[in-house]
Each structure stands twice: as structure tokens, then as C-alpha cells.
Scaffold this motif. Structure first.
Motif, PDB file in Angstrom:
ATOM      1  N   ARG A  53       0.841  -1.190   0.000  1.00 49.38           N
ATOM      2  CA  ARG A  53       0.000   0.000   0.000  1.00 49.38           C
ATOM      3  C   ARG A  53       0.876   1.240   0.000  1.00 49.38           C
ATOM      4  N   CYS A 142     -10.747  -2.575  13.109  1.00 50.67           N
ATOM      5  CA  CYS A 142     -10.050  -1.828  12.056  1.00 50.67           C
ATOM      6  C   CYS A 142      -8.915  -2.688  11.526  1.00 50.67           C
ATOM      7  N   THR A 143      -8.955  -3.042  10.245  1.00 50.99           N
ATOM      8  CA  THR A 143      -7.856  -3.787   9.645  1.00 50.99           C
ATOM      9  C   THR A 143      -6.891  -2.821   8.965  1.00 50.99           C
ATOM     10  N   TYR A 145      -5.290  -3.135   6.123  1.00 48.90           N
ATOM     11  CA  TYR A 145      -5.535  -2.968   4.686  1.00 48.90           C
ATOM     12  C   TYR A 145      -6.602  -1.912   4.429  1.00 48.90           C
ATOM     13  N   GLU A 146      -7.712  -1.991   5.158  1.00 45.42           N
ATOM     14  CA  GLU A 146      -8.803  -1.061   4.891  1.00 45.42           C
ATOM     15  C   GLU A 146      -8.480   0.341   5.388  1.00 45.42           C
ATOM     16  N   ASP A 149      -6.490   1.875   2.808  1.00 40.77           N
ATOM     17  CA  ASP A 149      -7.328   2.233   1.658  1.00 40.77           C
ATOM     18  C   ASP A 149      -8.274   3.391   1.981  1.00 40.77           C
ATOM     19  N   ARG A 151     -10.716   3.640   4.146  1.00 44.85           N
ATOM     20  CA  ARG A 151     -12.116   3.301   4.361  1.00 44.85           C
ATOM     21  C   ARG A 151     -12.564   3.751   5.747  1.00 44.85           C
ATOM     22  N   SER A 153     -13.475   3.928   9.342  1.00 46.90           N
ATOM     23  CA  SER A 153     -13.047   3.053  10.433  1.00 46.90           C
ATOM     24  C   SER A 153     -13.321   3.740  11.763  1.00 46.90           C
ATOM     25  N   TYR A 176     -12.289   9.855   7.831  1.00 46.58           N
ATOM     26  CA  TYR A 176     -12.518   8.414   7.681  1.00 46.58           C
ATOM     27  C   TYR A 176     -11.992   7.621   8.868  1.00 46.58           C
ATOM     28  N   VAL A 258     -14.953  -8.250  12.153  1.00 45.51           N
ATOM     29  CA  VAL A 258     -13.997  -7.946  11.090  1.00 45.51           C
ATOM     30  C   VAL A 258     -12.915  -9.023  10.993  1.00 45.51           C
TER      31      VAL A 258
END
Length: 341
Positions: A53, A142-143, A145-146, A149, A151, A153, A176, A258
């Protein structure tokens, strides 16, 4: 603008540099001795090598030998090490952090002792460092990866000092990345640690169905939901046992959700559900770090000690105790449905 030093260049730690940088903070990323390639890769590409990422162009990168240089003028430190790196952090990194510099930990887990006590990672670090230390922590679904990105959270920052938590939230919160605050460190940390152990159980239902109908079969949700509900019940009991506030079950349930839908713990749970022994499942996942195994093993070990003293009834934790037997190699995974209560 704050100067934030991240120790540990793993996925979640480096993902946190995105909201931090979005607020105009100065970010210094210091790798552990295991992160050398990740640091060199980030210097050249501004990408996190493991999750591939993009990272902020403004990030500065340091190898561990330059830790003291990176810490100069830091407003706070983010500890990005996994639970397997806690003792390294305690012995090798934290002694370099000035006493008045607060720390925000992403590490999930509980530490047990010979008396069956369980304590949070912040409590363990504070007790063993030998000097006062202001350690806060992050919990919530909360991951990495997301988050990387960008997203939406929602997480909770917890710690003893609300002023410190508010300072950290101001530095990190974005449109976000939403942050609530709590001084219930035990409750938050217990909630987000336990979900790892129970995610193994929920995802085992997927593997059990595959054992009956073949891999790639249509996923069934009734058994997963049944295990999920019992898991929430058991996590609520664990919160009470350790003295956490009951409202933190929200964090446990969200984080369990999640974790069930992706990542290393899901893969292990599915393999165990297919009937593989823990040894065979771990062999298939060779080289993968599995904090779920560590957390479940430590928690069950502590509960067994307490049960032997008559302090708890193991029947209140049928899933967790069965997972403990599976991880000890005593049996394969067969969900104890009739014991749910």
C-alpha cells in the motif's frame, strides 16, 4: 503539527501514518531489527512492502540504530510491534523513550502469570519498565488494509490520562478515521484481545461445512451466527471477570466481526474446522504470525489455574476451553454446541 515516531514498520503501524500525515504531522518510522527490508523498500518506493500500500511521501524512515535520532522532539510514540515483540519493545526500545513522551500502542493481547492473573499489554509494560510511563492503546474493529485504503473506520483510544488521549485524537482523527476515548484500559484491551481466540471458533464453522460438502461450497451462516452469539456471551463474562466495563462488549463484537471475515485467523479457523490437527494446520500456514494462538493459549492457561482454585466455572467458557484443548493438541475441533449457555 505534532512529531510522531512509529516504532515497528508492520502493517497496522504504517497504516496509521496515513491519517497522521493527513493532519499535517511529521512522521518518523523506525523499523525493528526484523523490519530492515521493509524500511529500505519504503525509503525507495514509499510503499509498505507486506501489504503493498502507498504510504505518505512525507514519511521519514530510520533503521533501529537511529532510534535516538528519530525520537528527538517527538510529541508521542506509536508502538507498532505485535504481541510477539512486546519483550523486545520493553527491553530494547522503551528505555530510549523519554519519560514525558506518551506512547500509543497498537499491540493486542493479554499476558498471564503463574497465579492465573491476566493483564493488558500497557499494564505489563508499565509494571516492568521500572519508571513511570504514559502508555495508551488503540482498540476497535479496524484492519490495516482497509485503513490504508482510507475506508471508514471506528476505533477507541484508551489510557489513564484524558488530556493525552485528546491530544492524540486531535493529531490522528480524520474524516474516515473516527476515534472515541476511554479511560477503561482493562475493558478496551480485554475486548479487542479476546476476539482473536473466538474468531478461530466462528470460522471453524466454514471449515466444518467444507469437510462435509467440499471446498468452495456455498457458505452457511446459521452455524457461524450461533458460535458468534456464544462468543459474545463468553467475552462479556471475561470482561466482568477482569473488571472491564460491560459497554466494551461493543468493541469485542465489532472486532470479532472484522476478524472473522479476513486474515490469518480466518485461515487457521477454517483449517481446524476441516478436521486438521493444530500441528498440521500450523504447518500449512508456515511463516504466518498468529497472535490468535498466543492469546487463546495464555487466556485458557490462566482460566484453568483459576478453575482449579474454584474461582471460575469453566462451563461458562465452553468455546474458549475447547479451543484451548485443540491448541494443546488434545483433540481436533468439534464445536461443543450442547454446552452453549
Amino acid at each position: 503539527m505534532k512529531t510522531i515516531v512509529l516504532i515497528g514498520a508492520g502493517m497496522m503501524g504504517t497504516a496509521l501514518t496515513l491519517p497522521a500525515a493527513a493532519n499535517g504531522n511529521r512522521i518518523r518510522v523506525v523499523g525493528t531489527p526484523l523490519d530492515r527490508e521493509i524500511i529500505e523498500h519504503a525509503k525507495k518506493t514509499h510503499r509498505q512492502k507486506t501489504m503493498d500500500r502507498k504510504l505518505p511521501d512525507e514519511n521519514e524512515y530510520y533503521q533501529i540504530e537511529a532510534l535516538d535520532e528519530a525520537l528527538e522532539g517527538a510529541d508521542f510514540v506509536i508502538s507498532g510491534v505485535s504481541s510477539f515483540g512486546v519483550d523486545w519493545l520493553l527491553n530494547e526500545a522503551l528505555p530510549h523513550v523519554p519519560q514525558d513522551t506518551p506512547i500509543l500502542s497498537v499491540t493486542k493481547g493479554l499476558v498471564d502469570d503463574a497465579e492465573g492473573r491476566l493483564e493488558t499489554i500497557p499494564a505489563y509494560l508499565e509494571r516492568n519498565i521500572g519508571r513511570p510511563l504514559n502508555i495508551c492503546a488503540i482498540g476497535g474493529p479496524c484492519t490495516a488494509y482497509e485503513l490504508a485504503d482510507l475506508r471508514q473506520s471506528c476505533v477507541t483510544f484508551c489510557g489513564k490520562d484524558m488530556a493525552t488521549l485528546e491530544m492524540m485524537r486531535e493529531a490522528m482523527q480524520t474524516g474516515y478515521y473516527h476515534i472515541s476515548l476511554s479511560t477503561d484500559v482493562t475493558g478496551v484491551e480485554c475486548a479487542v484481545a479476546m476476539k482473536n481466540a473466538y474468531a478461530l471458533a466462528v470460522t471453524s464453522a466454514v471449515g466444518a461445512l467444507e469437510a462435509q460438502e467440499g471446498e468452495g461450497c456455498k457458505e452457511a451462516y446459521n452455524p457461524q451466527a450461533g458460535i458468534f452469539g456464544q462468543a459474545v456471551r463468553e467475552m462479556s463474562r471475561m470482561l466482568r471477570l477482569l473488571g472491564g466495563k460491560p459497554e466494551n462488549i461493543m468493541l469485542a463484537a465489532g472486532d470479532l466481526y472484522v476478524t472473522v471475515y479476513g486474515g490469518r485467523t480466518r485461515r487457521l479457523g477454517i483449517l481446524l474446522g476441516r478436521g486438521l490437527s493444530i500441528a498440521d494446520a500450523l504447518a500449512q500456514l508456515s511463516g504466518v504470525t498468529l497472535e490468535s494462538v498466543s492469546i487463546a493459549t495464555r487466556t485458557v492457561r490462566a482460566l484453568r489455574i483459576r478453575a482449579a482454585r474454584g474461582e471460575i466455572d469453566p462451563a461458562d467458557f465452553p468455546i474458549l476451553m475447547h479451543i484451548g484443548d485443540v491448541l494443546d493438541g488434545k483433540c481436533s475441533l468439534h464445536m461443543p454446541w450442547e454446552s452453549f449457555r
